[in-house]
Design a protein around this motif. Structure first.
Motif, short mmCIF file in Angstrom:
data_model
loop_
_atom_site.label_atom_id
_atom_site.label_comp_id
_atom_site.label_asym_id
_atom_site.label_seq_id
_atom_site.Cartn_x
_atom_site.Cartn_y
_atom_site.Cartn_z
N PRO A 200 0.90 -1.38 0.15
CA PRO A 200 0.16 -0.06 0.06
C PRO A 200 0.87 1.21 0.03
O PRO A 200 2.08 1.30 0.46
CB PRO A 200 -0.92 -0.08 1.39
N TYR A 201 0.24 2.45 -0.52
CA TYR A 201 1.16 3.43 -0.55
C TYR A 201 1.31 4.03 0.81
O TYR A 201 2.32 4.64 1.17
CB TYR A 201 0.41 4.52 -1.41
N PHE A 202 0.04 4.09 1.66
CA PHE A 202 0.34 4.58 2.88
C PHE A 202 0.39 3.38 3.95
O PHE A 202 1.25 2.23 4.01
CB PHE A 202 -0.70 5.49 3.37
N PHE B 284 -4.26 9.70 8.76
CA PHE B 284 -3.01 10.40 8.32
C PHE B 284 -3.45 11.50 7.27
O PHE B 284 -2.88 12.69 7.51
CB PHE B 284 -1.96 9.33 7.53
N LEU B 285 -4.35 11.03 6.48
CA LEU B 285 -4.57 12.33 5.46
C LEU B 285 -5.47 13.42 6.00
O LEU B 285 -5.25 14.57 5.69
CB LEU B 285 -5.66 11.34 4.32
N ASN B 286 -6.23 12.97 6.96
CA ASN B 286 -7.07 14.04 7.84
C ASN B 286 -6.24 14.88 8.50
O ASN B 286 -6.47 15.99 8.51
CB ASN B 286 -7.98 13.37 8.92
N TRP C 195 -4.77 9.35 -3.33
CA TRP C 195 -3.57 8.98 -3.15
C TRP C 195 -3.51 7.59 -2.52
O TRP C 195 -2.43 7.03 -2.90
CB TRP C 195 -2.97 9.99 -2.28
N LYS C 196 -4.51 6.83 -1.90
CA LYS C 196 -4.52 5.72 -1.31
C LYS C 196 -4.46 4.56 -2.68
O LYS C 196 -3.82 3.54 -2.55
CB LYS C 196 -5.53 5.37 -0.49
N LEU C 197 -4.89 5.06 -3.87
CA LEU C 197 -5.09 4.29 -5.08
C LEU C 197 -3.81 4.35 -5.83
O LEU C 197 -3.47 3.61 -6.87
CB LEU C 197 -6.07 4.79 -6.04
N PRO D 130 7.53 8.62 5.46
CA PRO D 130 8.22 8.06 4.52
C PRO D 130 7.17 7.77 3.05
O PRO D 130 7.80 7.78 2.07
CB PRO D 130 8.33 6.74 5.31
N HIS D 131 5.99 7.81 3.57
CA HIS D 131 5.13 7.65 2.32
C HIS D 131 5.23 8.46 1.15
O HIS D 131 5.19 8.00 -0.12
CB HIS D 131 3.66 7.49 2.77
#
Length: 503
Positions: free
Chosen positions: A125-127, A137-139, A161-163, A202-203
């Motif tokens: 996964p990206y995250f 994290f995104l929030n 971004w999760k995709l 890091p992501h």
């Protein structure tokens, strides 16, 4: 179609919000049409027509949103090796052997990318692997980057971004290092330790890590728990969100003193950041010590063994912005273990006093230069010979080691270069006079038509029109600037590793 999307499941539905949001009113309108149509009052056809028009408008809105906010992807890595990935928690004090060391403060979260022996389908996964952590994290990222209501409640806008597809197999075994014909042995993989910038993680530097790993490096991406990241997941599953340094300077009631008070508050903020940089550099050195143990002993981290596969004699410290200052600081503290430093637009004013003296105020390197330097914001507060803490002892005799032994690549965007930030004028002057790094061959370069944030993935994953409107993106496509940055980085590391033997 709207009903089908809702039935797919909320796990990925809201990651595709350009489709999901308009689909909800479409579904509502269509259900209402069915209800009205089944009724006895046929005179409600004008209402049905309005619902039909509304459905079509929202369907068109979905198409427009999909065009404006597509799920963008990073360019695939260019190296010859397959890539593996694993999340780990590295001990902060690896030399201590207490069995009771279990608190969160004793571990540093990290993601490791490495050359892998498997060619299985990528599933990293990206995250985070846990979707709720990714959403949190995104929030937190949006809340801190855009603190104005209601924008600070719009973390869902980054769900696309999760995709992002990450071409790395989770938990794959490390590829056996290539053989060295000269020494008739296997040459372990070189190691790169990375430090993220302010509001980073890091992501959002995944493209850098994938590129380096595909070209044969083990890349350790630290996630500093110092409050500089939007959110960090700790070993026990708890989280630490961003927290600004506490400023003790009190507000003034006299308007004439407001400017002075603001200056004092800014100086106090910078000094607090310098303390953070020191702690982050200590964490990078601790990561190196942990890697030595992983190289020497048969220890599984996430089911992966690195025993005998890491070249821990020559380490590269890499970072961007706050992380660039951290990388330079770690190299100044331990030049004996450092082969090279790659600092992408370092926030040099946030480096501790000792490191600023070594890098920017070196009398030998600055001889003949007319550029003044008095220590940056607030000047110096410590002597040249200092003891930082129990982990790192600093002496002025180390001053020439950074320039004499450690190769350095410092990249700037033309945005910071024009503003003179990050110590660019002094570093560029030393570079032009062949006084920067060993034999004056270290590099200070400017990547043109580029902005500060383009060193990370954020601009590459943001629609180009939005990046241009907000001023976050330069004149070039962010994907091209990322390629430019990594091309320069790979070229520098290849030259350094080819020309310098292992210590």
């Amino acid at each position: 179609a709207a009903l089908f999307l809702l039935l797919v499941g909320t796990r990925t539905l809201w990651d595709r919000w350009p489709i999901a949001f308009p689909s909800i009113p479409v579904l509502f309108f269509q259900l209402l049409r069915l209800y009205l149509f089944s009724g006895a009052e046929k005179r409600r056809y004008h209402v049905l027509n309005l619902l039909r028009i509304g459905s079509n408008l929202f369907a068109a809105l979905s198409v427009i949103l999909c065009i404006l906010f597509p799920p963008l992807q990073l360019k695939p890595p260019t190296g010859p090796y397959a890539i593996g990935a694993v999340d780990v928690f590295l001990p902060r004090y690896p030399k201590k052997q207490e069995e009771s060391t279990t608190s969160n403060s004793d571990f540093i979260a990290a993601r490791i990318f490495y050359p892998a022996s498997s060619t299985a389908q990528a599933n990293t996964p990206y995250f985070y692997r846990k979707p709720s952590y990714s959403n949190q994290f995104l929030n937190a990222l949006v809340k801190n980057v855009m603190p104005i209501f209601p924008l600070n409640r719009c973390g869902w806008i980054l769900r696309t971004w999760k995709l992002v597809h990450v071409p790395a197999e989770w938990g794959a075994q490390v590829m056996h290092p290539p053989s060295n014909p000269t020494a008739n042995t296997n040459q372990p993989w070189p190691v790169v330790i990375h430090s993220h910038g302010l509001f980073g993680s890091p992501h959002i530097y995944t493209h850098q890590a994938l590129t380096l790993a595909s070209h044969g490096s083990v890349v350790v991406m630290l996630h500093h728990p110092d409050g500089s990241s939007p959110m960090v997941v700790q070993q026990d599953g708890s989280t630490v969100e961003y927290s600004a340094p506490i400023i003790t300077t009190s507000k003034s009631k006299n308007d004439d003193q407001n400017k002075t008070v603001q200056q004092e508050k800014y100086i106090e903020l910078v000094r607090a950041r310098r303390l953070q940089t020191h702690e982050r550099a200590v964490e990078m050195i601790a990561a190196f010590e942990s890697l030595k143990i992983l190289h020497e002993e048969s220890i599984l981290v996430g089911g992966v063994s690195f025993q005998g596969k890491l070249n821990v004699s020559n380490v590269v410290f890499l970072g961007h912005s706050f992380g660039g200052a951290t990388a330079l600081t770690a190299a100044a503290y331990r030049p004996d273990i450092t082969l090279a430093v790659v600092a992408h637009e370092p926030a040099t004013d946030w480096m501790p006093d000792y490191v600023r003296r070594v890098l920017l105020m070196n009398d030998t390197r600055r001889k003949g230069s007319s550029l003044p330097y008095t220590g940056g914001t607030g000047g110096f507060t410590t002597h040249a010979d200092i003891k930082q803490n129990d982990h790192t002892t600093i002496h002025s005799t180390h001053a020439e080691l950074l320039h004499n032994d450690v190769h350095m690549l410092v990249l700037f965007s033309d945005q910071w270069a024009k503003l003179g930030w990050g110590g660019f004028p002094i570093l560029k002057c030393m570079h032009d006079r062949a006084q920067f790094g060993p034999d004056g061959k270290s590099r200070v370069e400017v990547v043109h038509q580029m902005k500060h944030q383009e060193f990370s993935d954020t601009c590459a994953l943001t629609p180009l029109w939005l990046g241009r409107i907000t001023g976050a993106t330069g004149e070039r496509n962010p994907l091209d600037t990322l390629d430019d940055v990594m091309h320069r980085t790979l070229d520098f590391l290849s030259t350094v590793r080819t020309n310098k033997k292992s210590r």
